[in-house]
Design an enzyme around this catalytic site. Structure first.
Site, PDB file in Angstrom:
ATOM      1  N   LYS B 109       0.814  -1.218   0.000  1.00 35.69           N
ATOM      2  CA  LYS B 109       0.000   0.000   0.000  1.00 35.69           C
ATOM      3  C   LYS B 109       0.846   1.266   0.000  1.00 35.69           C
ATOM      4  O   LYS B 109       0.421   2.315  -0.486  1.00 35.69           O
ATOM      5  CB  LYS B 109      -0.936   0.006   1.206  1.00 35.69           C
ATOM      6  CG  LYS B 109      -1.967  -1.129   1.210  1.00 35.69           C
ATOM      7  CD  LYS B 109      -3.087  -0.899   0.227  1.00 35.69           C
ATOM      8  CE  LYS B 109      -4.145  -1.996   0.304  1.00 35.69           C
ATOM      9  NZ  LYS B 109      -5.155  -1.870  -0.753  1.00 35.69           N
ATOM     10  N   GLU B 131      -9.618   6.040   3.115  1.00 33.36           N
ATOM     11  CA  GLU B 131     -10.380   4.960   3.731  1.00 33.36           C
ATOM     12  C   GLU B 131      -9.401   3.829   4.006  1.00 33.36           C
ATOM     13  O   GLU B 131      -8.331   3.775   3.412  1.00 33.36           O
ATOM     14  CB  GLU B 131     -11.461   4.464   2.766  1.00 33.36           C
ATOM     15  CG  GLU B 131     -10.988   3.442   1.718  1.00 33.36           C
ATOM     16  CD  GLU B 131      -9.915   3.955   0.749  1.00 33.36           C
ATOM     17  OE1 GLU B 131      -9.833   5.190   0.582  1.00 33.36           O
ATOM     18  OE2 GLU B 131      -9.155   3.150   0.194  1.00 33.36           O
ATOM     19  N   SER B 397       1.884  -9.644  -0.605  1.00 30.27           N
ATOM     20  CA  SER B 397       1.430  -8.248  -0.550  1.00 30.27           C
ATOM     21  C   SER B 397       1.649  -7.586   0.804  1.00 30.27           C
ATOM     22  O   SER B 397       1.794  -6.372   0.891  1.00 30.27           O
ATOM     23  CB  SER B 397      -0.044  -8.150  -0.949  1.00 30.27           C
ATOM     24  OG  SER B 397      -0.851  -8.893  -0.069  1.00 30.27           O
TER      25      SER B 397
HETATM   26  C1  LIG Z   1      -1.569  -6.949   2.746  1.00 29.86           C
HETATM   27  C2  LIG Z   1      -2.723  -6.654   1.841  1.00 29.86           C
HETATM   28  N1  LIG Z   1      -2.860  -7.356   0.712  1.00 29.86           N
HETATM   29  C3  LIG Z   1      -3.882  -7.141  -0.122  1.00 29.86           C
HETATM   30  C4  LIG Z   1      -4.858  -6.207   0.146  1.00 29.86           C
HETATM   31  C5  LIG Z   1      -6.004  -6.063  -0.803  1.00 29.86           C
HETATM   32  O1  LIG Z   1      -6.057  -4.875  -1.493  1.00 29.86           O
HETATM   33  P1  LIG Z   1      -5.712  -4.801  -3.018  1.00 29.86           P
HETATM   34  O2  LIG Z   1      -6.574  -5.789  -3.738  1.00 29.86           O
HETATM   35  O3  LIG Z   1      -6.013  -3.401  -3.384  1.00 29.86           O
HETATM   36  O4  LIG Z   1      -4.280  -5.125  -3.184  1.00 29.86           O
HETATM   37  C6  LIG Z   1      -4.750  -5.424   1.310  1.00 29.86           C
HETATM   38  C7  LIG Z   1      -5.768  -4.408   1.608  1.00 29.86           C
HETATM   39  O5  LIG Z   1      -5.888  -3.840   2.622  1.00 29.86           O
HETATM   40  C8  LIG Z   1      -3.659  -5.663   2.166  1.00 29.86           C
HETATM   41  O6  LIG Z   1      -3.519  -4.967   3.306  1.00 29.86           O
END
Ligand SMILES: Cc1ncc(COP(=O)(O)O)c(C=O)c1O
Lengths: 267, 420
Positions: B109, B131, B397
């Site tokens: 993020k 948000e 992620s």
């Molecule tokens: C660690 C992590 N992975 C994935 C996501 C999912 O969001 P996005 O689909 O925008 O990557 C989030 C959302 O808060 C997150 O914190």
């Protein structure tokens, strides 16, 4: 009897304004506070108004403040839907005041635009207000509604640029909805002179009547606006009247500048 | 394959060609049929200004230089590409992680937050609103705003504040005001509604720093541009290691920012399978999951025409997922396009599958992944069983520390999933 629904709407507003008072466009969420009393509430509201705006509830009313969020949820909990609203309108003895539906786009999209245009016209609906459908995205719905003469009312706001203002006003049907402020519905606006200047600009740019809305809840505000617009939209305040179980007809009549003063309309 | 989305082979080829040629988003902010700008009139000038500012600054050398140095010196990019030897042995395919969990604040993020915050600063914003669902975007935004000296307000659903409690404290320590959202579904969707309401009240002074590849144009494009560094780095790192491309890449899909960031560089590589994993929650029925690409159909929510979990009246449906970051009924329009064009496959993983994958990854690789990420891990495991010996890169992620309240309640609660 060959008057298009969109024109019927403009005429009702112009007629009221010609009598020297702004037209009152009264908003209520369909089925709130009570779905079984929808017809009764609609008739009572219509008796005090020149146009009735019926809100189709939606789960995510992003342009609305607390009151209309609450009324939308309350209506949804009772199973109110666009289908139900159109069926109720088709089945009832409808008021003479023109009806407008206010809906976020997705319920209309899922209903299907062609079917919507036909059934809305048959149910006596003269126009639609779609707060999350800006002018640029509206061509498809506008074209579909035009087939049955139903208006797509456009909104303008204090931050709308001058070029866009004339574009949007000339595309709007029925009336132009001039939002009085930047913000969601339900607040109390002071109507400062800058807002009046802006409303004058909108009225000048618009070939159809202009109604000011968002935050209007008192006779003082209506009196202040009368020289500047053809009508006013009263939303959250009326929803709160219905929620309290007060008489909407009397309350709406009390908003008119010519009405005798009553304590509930002061301040 | 989603039965609501059917395009002919010709239409699919046309959409993919346009995507590859960089013709999306088009002048109307669309990725094929999806996208657009469905917002109250009040926000139109703000979005137009954002778009103009983005076009002026984003790809300019001085902006890219400043962003590049923040990403290198403060965020810690490039993030590592790690081989996962023990998971590879367990699953039968060669598994690699793109380590966004190692980026500052612990998730991908931050790439978007720091980029948008720099843009906000150039556009003269007085104040930032955001948000957050899992709290990772909120923490990233709070950190970026602290770094740049911008006031920051974060809206967060009351349910999410409870299940991602560690992140609420982090945001407050970083100087952000965290506002609980008790209306609507009290999760990410309600938080976005509330952030939009805040922005409507001050469209010209406030900058809305949206955290995923969703919302009205230009956000899906802006967020993709800021996140696609993930895939560009991963692709180059993998080639450097192995001399060739991987056979598959995986990412979890909530709104779709880490996934579009991971996928974008690989879309032209036809030999690479691209697979996104959504939240399968408790089951396949409406309301039991948050898998909008798998089970949704087209509609408009929060500014964007995309696939939605909704009922036949167009009401947005409540979703369910153990992971707050995936618990959203819509998805970014570019994913809807990539699915329609047949270039990316979308599947889902259930709560239980995600928890099991989280356990396996923690024990075999010494990495506690975020619950969101754990969905992608399960998708890769399922693929590995059918593709022994092949090579996959998974977008890690984020890290899982934020999920401790949920993990205490599930894996760590007595005789549950964690076998010892
Ligand atoms: C660690 C992590 N992975 C994935 C996501 C999912 O969001 P996005 O689909 O925008 O990557 C989030 C959302 O808060 C997150 O914190």
């Amino acid at each position: 009897m060959n008057v298009k629904p969109a024109e019927k709407l403009s005429m009702a507003i112009r007629d009221a304004a010609a009598r020297g008072e702004p037209a009152i466009v009264a908003f209520m969420t369909a089925g709130f506070p009570s779905a079984p009393k929808f017809r009764e509430h609609l008739l009572a509201v219509a008796a005090g108004a020149d146009v009735v705006e019926i809100g189709v509830p939606f789960t995510d009313p992003m342009a609305d403040g607390m009151t209309i969020q609450r009324s939308s949820q309350g209506a949804l909990k009772q199973g109110v839907s666009l289908r139900w609203i159109l069926a109720e309108l088709a089945a009832m003895q409808r008021p003479s005041a023109p009806l407008v539906l206010m809906s976020y786009l997705n319920p209309l999209l899922q209903y299907g635009y062609a079917k919507l245009a036909t059934e809305a016209a048959a149910a006596g609906v003269c126009g639609f207000i779609v707060p999350d459908l800006p002018f640029d995205e509206g061509a498809e719905l506008r074209t579909a509604l035009a087939k049955t003469g139903v208006a797509l009312v456009q909104m303008v706001t204090p931050v709308t640029t001058p070029e866009r203002l004339s574009l949007v006003c000339s595309a709007s049907e029925g009336f132009v909805y001039a939002v009085t402020m930047t913000g969601t519905t339900g607040k109390n606006v002071a109507v400062p002179d800058t807002v009046l200047d802006y409303l004058d600009r909108v009225s000048k740019a618009s070939p159809v009547p202009v109604c000011a809305g968002f935050g209007i809840r008192s006779r003082e505000q209506v009196a202040k606006l009368r020289e500047h617009v053809a009508g006013v939209v009263v939303g959250s305040a009326l929803v709160e009247v219905l929620e309290r179980g007060d008489d909407p007809t009397a309350w709406l009549q009390g908003l008119r500048p010519s009405a005798p003063r009553s304590p509930q309309h002061d301040g | 394959m989603n039965a609501h989305v059917r395009f002919s082979a010709d239409e699919q080829r046309e959409m993919l060609d346009a995507e590859l040629a960089g013709r999306f988003p088009d002048a109307r902010g669309r990725f094929g049929p999806y996208g657009g700008r469905y917002v109250p009139e009040t926000l139109i000038p703000a979005l137009e200004r954002l778009e103009a500012g983005m076009r002026e600054h984003l790809h300019r050398e001085d902006f890219q230089r400043e962003l590049g140095s923040q990403l290198r010196d403060w965020v810690g990019r490039p993030t590592a590409l790690s081989h996962a030897p023990r998971l590879s042995a367990a699953w039968g395919a060669d598994i690699w992680f793109k380590r966004e969990d190692l980026a500052h604040t612990g998730a991908h993020k931050i790439n978007n937050a720091v980029g948008q915050a720099l843009l906000a600063q150039r556009l003269g914003a007085r104040r930032i609103v955001a948000e957050t669902g899992a709290g990772q975007h909120g923490v990233a935004t709070a950190a970026a705003c602290a770094r740049l000296g911008l006031p920051c307000v974060v809206y967060m659903g009351a349910i999410d504040m409870e299940r991602q409690a560690p992140n609420v404290g982090r945001m407050r320590l970083l100087g952000a005001e965290v506002v609980p959202v008790t209306g609507g579904d009290q999760t990410l969707r309600a938080a976005i509604d509330e952030a939009l309401r805040d922005w409507v009240a001050d469209p010209m002074g406030t900058f809305y720093l949206l955290g995923s590849a969703v919302g009205p144009h230009p956000y899906p494009y802006l967020v993709r541009e800021l996140q696609s560094i993930i895939g560009r780095e991963a692709r180059a790192q993998f080639i450097e290691h192995s001399g060739s491309l991987p056979d598959a890449v995986f990412a979890c899909v909530g709104g779709g920012s880490n996934s579009i960031g991971m996928f974008h560089a690989f879309v032209p590589d036809r030999s690479v399978e691209i697979i996104g994993i959504e939240a399968g929650g408790r089951g396949v029925a409406l309301g039991e999951n948050a898998a909008s690409l798998s089970y949704g159909w087209p509609g408009v929510l929060q500014g964007c025409y995309s696939l939605l979990l909704q009922d036949e009246n167009g009401q947005i449906h409540e979703t369910d997922s153990i992971s707050a970051g995936l618990d959203y009924p819509g998805v970014g329009p570019e994913h809807a396009l990539l699915m329609a064009a047949g270039r990316v496959r979308y599947e889902s993983a259930t709560d239980g599958e995600a928890l099991a994958a989280l356990t396996e990854c923690s024990r075999l690789e010494g990495i506690l992944p975020a619950l969101e990420t754990a969905h992608a891990l399960h998708g890769a495991k399922r693929w590995a069983e059918k593709n022994p010996g092949k090579r996959a890169v998974i977008c890690m992620s984020g890290r899982g520390d934020k999920d401790m309240p949920t993990l205490q309640r599930t894996l760590l609660a007595g005789n549950s999933g964690v076998a010892s």
